[in-house]
Design a protein around this motif. Structure first.
Motif, short mmCIF file in Angstrom:
data_model
loop_
_atom_site.label_atom_id
_atom_site.label_comp_id
_atom_site.label_asym_id
_atom_site.label_seq_id
_atom_site.Cartn_x
_atom_site.Cartn_y
_atom_site.Cartn_z
N LYS A 106 0.82 -1.21 0.00
CA LYS A 106 0.00 0.00 0.00
C LYS A 106 0.87 1.27 0.00
O LYS A 106 0.57 2.23 -0.73
CB LYS A 106 -0.86 -0.03 1.27
N THR A 107 1.93 1.26 0.81
CA THR A 107 2.75 2.47 0.91
C THR A 107 3.61 2.68 -0.34
O THR A 107 4.09 3.78 -0.57
CB THR A 107 3.67 2.44 2.14
N HIS A 108 3.80 1.62 -1.15
CA HIS A 108 4.61 1.77 -2.36
C HIS A 108 3.77 1.86 -3.63
O HIS A 108 4.31 2.07 -4.72
CB HIS A 108 5.60 0.61 -2.47
N ALA A 109 2.47 1.67 -3.49
CA ALA A 109 1.59 1.71 -4.67
C ALA A 109 1.23 3.16 -5.00
O ALA A 109 1.30 4.02 -4.13
CB ALA A 109 0.33 0.91 -4.38
N PRO A 110 0.82 3.42 -6.26
CA PRO A 110 0.29 4.75 -6.57
C PRO A 110 -0.90 5.05 -5.65
O PRO A 110 -1.59 4.14 -5.20
CB PRO A 110 -0.15 4.64 -8.02
N ARG A 111 -1.13 6.32 -5.42
CA ARG A 111 -2.17 6.75 -4.48
C ARG A 111 -3.56 6.23 -4.87
O ARG A 111 -3.89 6.12 -6.06
CB ARG A 111 -2.21 8.29 -4.51
N ALA A 112 -4.37 5.90 -3.87
CA ALA A 112 -5.75 5.49 -4.13
C ALA A 112 -6.56 6.72 -4.53
O ALA A 112 -6.57 7.70 -3.78
CB ALA A 112 -6.36 4.85 -2.89
N LEU A 163 -4.03 -3.40 -6.62
CA LEU A 163 -4.02 -1.97 -6.30
C LEU A 163 -3.84 -1.13 -7.56
O LEU A 163 -4.36 -0.01 -7.66
CB LEU A 163 -2.92 -1.64 -5.27
N ALA A 164 -3.12 -1.68 -8.54
CA ALA A 164 -2.94 -0.96 -9.81
C ALA A 164 -4.28 -0.80 -10.53
O ALA A 164 -4.55 0.25 -11.13
CB ALA A 164 -1.93 -1.67 -10.69
N HIS A 165 -5.13 -1.82 -10.45
CA HIS A 165 -6.47 -1.69 -11.06
C HIS A 165 -7.23 -0.52 -10.42
O HIS A 165 -7.98 0.19 -11.08
CB HIS A 165 -7.28 -2.97 -10.87
N VAL A 166 -7.02 -0.33 -9.11
CA VAL A 166 -7.70 0.76 -8.41
C VAL A 166 -7.10 2.11 -8.81
O VAL A 166 -7.82 3.03 -9.22
CB VAL A 166 -7.61 0.61 -6.88
N SER A 167 -5.76 2.21 -8.72
CA SER A 167 -5.13 3.52 -8.97
C SER A 167 -5.36 3.97 -10.42
O SER A 167 -5.48 5.16 -10.68
CB SER A 167 -3.64 3.48 -8.64
N GLU A 168 -5.44 3.00 -11.33
CA GLU A 168 -5.69 3.36 -12.75
C GLU A 168 -7.18 3.47 -13.05
O GLU A 168 -7.56 3.69 -14.19
CB GLU A 168 -5.06 2.31 -13.67
N ARG A 169 -8.03 3.28 -12.05
CA ARG A 169 -9.48 3.39 -12.18
C ARG A 169 -10.04 2.45 -13.26
O ARG A 169 -10.95 2.79 -14.01
CB ARG A 169 -9.88 4.84 -12.53
N SER A 218 -1.37 -3.27 -18.11
CA SER A 218 -0.93 -2.10 -17.34
C SER A 218 -0.87 -2.40 -15.84
O SER A 218 0.04 -1.96 -15.14
CB SER A 218 -1.81 -0.90 -17.70
N ALA A 219 -1.82 -3.21 -15.35
CA ALA A 219 -1.79 -3.59 -13.93
C ALA A 219 -0.58 -4.48 -13.63
O ALA A 219 0.00 -4.40 -12.55
CB ALA A 219 -3.09 -4.29 -13.53
#
Ligand SMILES: [Zn+2]
Length: 276
Positions: A106-112, A163-169, A218-219
């Motif tokens: 979570k701390t290393h992923a792009p922001r939610a 988390l990438a699926h989330v950050s990339e919407r 992309s994810a």
């Protein structure tokens, strides 16, 4: 009362004199210009479909309030619990392990984009070893996933990908894309009222969506980078896909349908991981 019908509009006009509504009979004559207009219209619709849709979807996402996205998470989770998920039966230590990896990733992923990333455990044998993300940032991990893959590197790879699926919407993009067709049909049918409620808050809408190949790729890229940055072996995601695609039982079949896996994808992940 009688009617007179002919294809020979020019002849009829010569015989009877021009009709009152002249423009109508003009339309009936096969103009090359008309063909050009029709072709232009067709091309225009294609262009809107190709580029306009992307712009519309981006606009719709920008206008979607975070609170609506959060309620989509709540609604979908509730629908899942109603339909096929039970409380987790994972041991405290297993939960702890996944939670640690999650906090780290979570701390290393792009922001939610719509709030915070949160982790949920569920026993959902129907969907096998699985993990998926809801648009607001809720990530659901099934008991079967943790039972099958106790390696933190693999869990990190899967969570980084989700988390990438989330950050990339991604799910919102898919949802709005499929909705645009629905909205168009509803507009023609003259009923647009309950669409938002039905589609956005009804749990089944998201469940039936599969990410596109492009979104998966992309994810994978972002997931590999995130899990490497968090200190895990980024190639473990490839191992996860290898294990799942080597199986023919029920386990992982749901993952395969929403996350099309193939040898190309595994090769790409390994290559990406080696480049980190
Ligand atoms: Zn995915």
């Amino acid at each position: 009362m009688w009617t007179f019908d002919t294809d020979d509009v020019k002849g009829a006009d010569l015989l009877l004199g021009p009709a009152d509504d002249n423009w109508l009979s003009n339309l009936e004559i096969w103009h090359p210009r008309l063909i050009a207009v029709l072709v232009m219209c067709g091309l225009g619709i294609l262009a809107i479909w190709k580029w306009g849709l992307g712009i519309l979807v981006a606009g719709a996402i920008a206008l979607t309030p975070a609170v609506l996205v959060s309620s989509m998470d709540t609604g979908n989770l509730a629908a899942m619990d109603r339909l096929f998920a039970d409380p987790t039966e994972l041991s405290q230590s297993d939960q702890e392990m996944v939670r640690d990896v999650f906090e780290n990733i979570k701390t290393h992923a792009p922001r939610a984009p719509f709030g915070a990333y949160t982790l949920e455990f569920r026993k959902a044998d129907k969907i096998g070893p699985n993990a998926f993300a809801l648009p607001g940032g809720t990530v659901v991990v099934t008991d079967a996933l943790v039972e099958k893959f106790s390696d933190p590197d693999i869990i990190a790879g899967v969570l980084g990908h989700e988390l990438a699926h989330v950050s990339e919407r991604h799910s919102l993009r898919q949802l709005y894309r499929s909705m645009s067709i629905y909205v168009l049909v509803a507009l023609m049918a003259g009923d647009v009222g309950p669409i938002l409620e039905d589609v956005l808050l009804e749990g089944s809408a998201l469940a039936s969506l599969a990410y596109s190949r492009e979104h998966e790729a992309s994810a994978d890229i972002i997931g590999v980078k995130t899990s490497h940055a968090a200190g895990y072996d980024a190639a473990a995601l490839a191992e996860f896909f290898e294990t799942l695609s080597g199986e023919h039982g029920d386990g992982g079949s749901e993952w395969r349908s929403t996350h099309p896996s193939n040898s190309d994808r595994i090769t790409t992940i390994k290559k990406l991981a080696a480049e980190q």
